[in-house]
Design a protein around this motif. Sequence first.
Motif, short mmCIF file in Angstrom:
data_model
loop_
_atom_site.label_atom_id
_atom_site.label_comp_id
_atom_site.label_asym_id
_atom_site.label_seq_id
_atom_site.Cartn_x
_atom_site.Cartn_y
_atom_site.Cartn_z
N LEU A 1 -31.46 1.74 69.30
CA LEU A 1 -31.68 0.34 69.92
C LEU A 1 -30.60 -0.03 70.79
O LEU A 1 -29.27 -0.69 70.26
CB LEU A 1 -31.45 -0.69 68.68
CG LEU A 1 -33.31 -0.53 67.95
CD1 LEU A 1 -33.59 1.20 67.28
CD2 LEU A 1 -32.80 -1.47 66.87
N TYR A 2 -30.78 -0.03 72.28
CA TYR A 2 -29.87 -0.44 73.73
C TYR A 2 -30.24 -1.93 73.66
O TYR A 2 -30.89 -2.55 73.70
CB TYR A 2 -30.01 0.62 74.63
CG TYR A 2 -29.54 1.84 74.89
CD1 TYR A 2 -27.91 2.45 75.39
CD2 TYR A 2 -30.29 2.83 74.03
CE1 TYR A 2 -28.06 3.49 74.38
CE2 TYR A 2 -29.54 4.24 73.41
CZ TYR A 2 -28.33 4.51 73.64
OH TYR A 2 -27.69 5.80 74.43
N PRO A 3 -29.09 -2.56 73.47
CA PRO A 3 -29.60 -4.18 73.95
C PRO A 3 -29.48 -4.05 75.84
O PRO A 3 -29.54 -3.55 76.43
CB PRO A 3 -27.78 -4.37 74.15
CG PRO A 3 -26.85 -3.61 74.29
CD PRO A 3 -28.02 -2.72 73.83
N LYS A 4 -31.17 -4.76 75.72
CA LYS A 4 -31.76 -5.14 77.08
C LYS A 4 -30.13 -5.60 78.24
O LYS A 4 -30.83 -5.23 79.67
CB LYS A 4 -32.37 -6.55 77.28
CG LYS A 4 -34.23 -6.14 76.59
CD LYS A 4 -34.70 -7.34 76.88
CE LYS A 4 -36.20 -6.21 76.86
NZ LYS A 4 -36.27 -5.47 77.78
N THR A 5 -29.66 -5.69 78.05
CA THR A 5 -28.23 -6.53 79.00
C THR A 5 -27.36 -5.88 78.27
O THR A 5 -26.27 -5.42 77.62
CB THR A 5 -27.68 -7.92 78.72
OG1 THR A 5 -28.79 -8.86 79.29
CG2 THR A 5 -26.87 -8.21 79.78
N PRO A 6 -27.24 -3.99 79.23
CA PRO A 6 -26.32 -3.24 78.91
C PRO A 6 -24.47 -3.72 78.34
O PRO A 6 -24.46 -4.66 79.72
CB PRO A 6 -26.97 -2.17 79.37
CG PRO A 6 -27.58 -2.57 79.65
CD PRO A 6 -27.77 -3.91 80.69
N ILE A 7 -24.21 -3.27 77.97
CA ILE A 7 -22.51 -3.75 77.93
C ILE A 7 -21.74 -2.75 79.14
O ILE A 7 -21.87 -2.06 79.21
CB ILE A 7 -21.96 -2.82 76.55
CG1 ILE A 7 -22.44 -3.59 74.76
CG2 ILE A 7 -20.00 -3.25 76.62
CD1 ILE A 7 -22.80 -4.89 74.83
N ASP A 8 -20.91 -4.19 79.62
CA ASP A 8 -20.06 -3.45 80.48
C ASP A 8 -18.50 -3.09 80.35
O ASP A 8 -18.18 -3.54 79.91
CB ASP A 8 -20.25 -4.77 81.60
CG ASP A 8 -19.10 -4.69 82.77
OD1 ASP A 8 -18.53 -3.67 82.44
OD2 ASP A 8 -19.41 -5.48 83.60
N PRO A 9 -18.70 -1.85 80.48
CA PRO A 9 -17.61 -0.74 79.66
C PRO A 9 -16.04 -2.06 80.12
O PRO A 9 -14.73 -2.62 79.34
CB PRO A 9 -17.47 0.91 80.29
CG PRO A 9 -18.79 0.94 80.49
CD PRO A 9 -19.45 -0.56 81.25
N LEU A 10 -15.81 -2.23 81.27
CA LEU A 10 -14.73 -3.00 82.24
C LEU A 10 -14.88 -4.31 81.66
O LEU A 10 -13.84 -4.91 80.77
CB LEU A 10 -14.78 -3.04 83.40
CG LEU A 10 -13.98 -3.11 83.99
CD1 LEU A 10 -12.25 -2.88 83.76
CD2 LEU A 10 -14.15 -3.45 85.74
N ALA A 11 -16.05 -4.72 81.35
CA ALA A 11 -15.67 -6.76 80.45
C ALA A 11 -15.41 -6.17 79.62
O ALA A 11 -14.45 -7.36 79.23
CB ALA A 11 -17.50 -7.16 80.83
#
Length: 442
Positions: free
Chosen positions: A136-146
């Motif tokens: 289950l991945y979020p529709k808005t992917p996690i930004d590793p840098l942010a």
Amino acid sequence: MSEGSRRRFLRTVPGALLALDLPRAHGAGILGVRVWPAPDYTRVTLELDASLKSSHFVITDPPRLVVDLEGIDIDAALREIVAKVQADDPYIATVRVAQNRAHVVRLVFDLKVPVSPQVFALAPNGVYRHRLVLDLYPKTPIDPLAALIEQTRSSTAANALPRPQVGAGAGTSTGDDPLASLIREREAALRMLAEPDRPRARGAEVSRLLTIAIDPGHGGEDPGAIGPNGTMEKDVVLNIALRLREKLQAEPGVRVLMTRDSDFFVPLATRVSKARAVSADLFVSIHADAFVLPHAKGSSVFVLSDSSASSLGARWLARRENSADLIGGVNLPAGNREVAKVLLDLSTTAQIKDSRKLAGSVLGELRGVGNLHSAQIEQAGFAVLRAPDVPSILIETAFISNPDEERKLRDPRYQAQLADAIFVGIRNYFRRNPPAARGPGA
């Protein structure tokens, strides 16, 4: 057929039928249910004794994932999934299980945020039988840098010492006060983290923020090597990595990306792409070796090989580590397969040269902790070392298959010694090889 023969045949029929291991009329049976929450995604795994047909769809308001499992009935093992979902799961609020119709079980996942699910089957591999995996991945992917910037700011703010209150008329100067100097240093680090491109005022060794990626091997569905007393590689290397992160983050101007900071699975290509996404200066993958012979022992440090492995052992180990995706389970859509292939095919002579410098520095420090399996830097085609622009090493801390070294790896004091040796090796590398300056936005 004589009467005696007929009787002997009838007596053997039940055993013969059992030996055929005929499939049950209603299909697969549940062997286990596992839930692996992680910042990037939550994985749900159903392990079965036979393959299982499934279908799924998403409902948007409120967000839900519905999965129908065909050829199966509700049993105690399947009901366990309700209790396996924890309150702090980032994506699943609750899960409901119901017999939708004859021999069809419906799972309804009530979600905290909209997701893009991946549902796929895995054939038996290693210790596992058939698996149905729900990622289950979020529709808005996690930004590793942010995420790294926010994590670093929060960590630095939490660790910053409060400014001392000096009473009027105290008449004391803070010029030579060690505590005041430490406070100023912490505050300078905090300002630099808020504005990463501003160079540090103190010291000529490192003039900008350093980003170090630490990669604890394996995790989640992939336990890695397992020692004779049941110690799992994924647990040991995570403990060492967390200790290393603590040491590095105590250094002003250093931030740390963990490819995983708890027990979940990360595909090999994702480990590399995370490091590149934050423009890491170093990538350090931590493992615990295993071999078929229990007397093998000692630490080793590996860099990428642009041709053949430096030894038969290195080639065997790289093949074993590169099979992590088969055990942990990945489901790459067709388009992403090409991206992953290009990413893992990239390597540069410069990256390998810098990696060797880092490997030599770390290997020298590990020599003071315990035995070295190889006194030379080893090379092999490890998938996690293929970031073309990030000096990368893979450390085999000890042989978890060796009973004596397994016992050491379980010891928190030995884990701390290993983390300290790796930390000193990294620090010495940067003192001898200051990182190049970066332009705005790096």
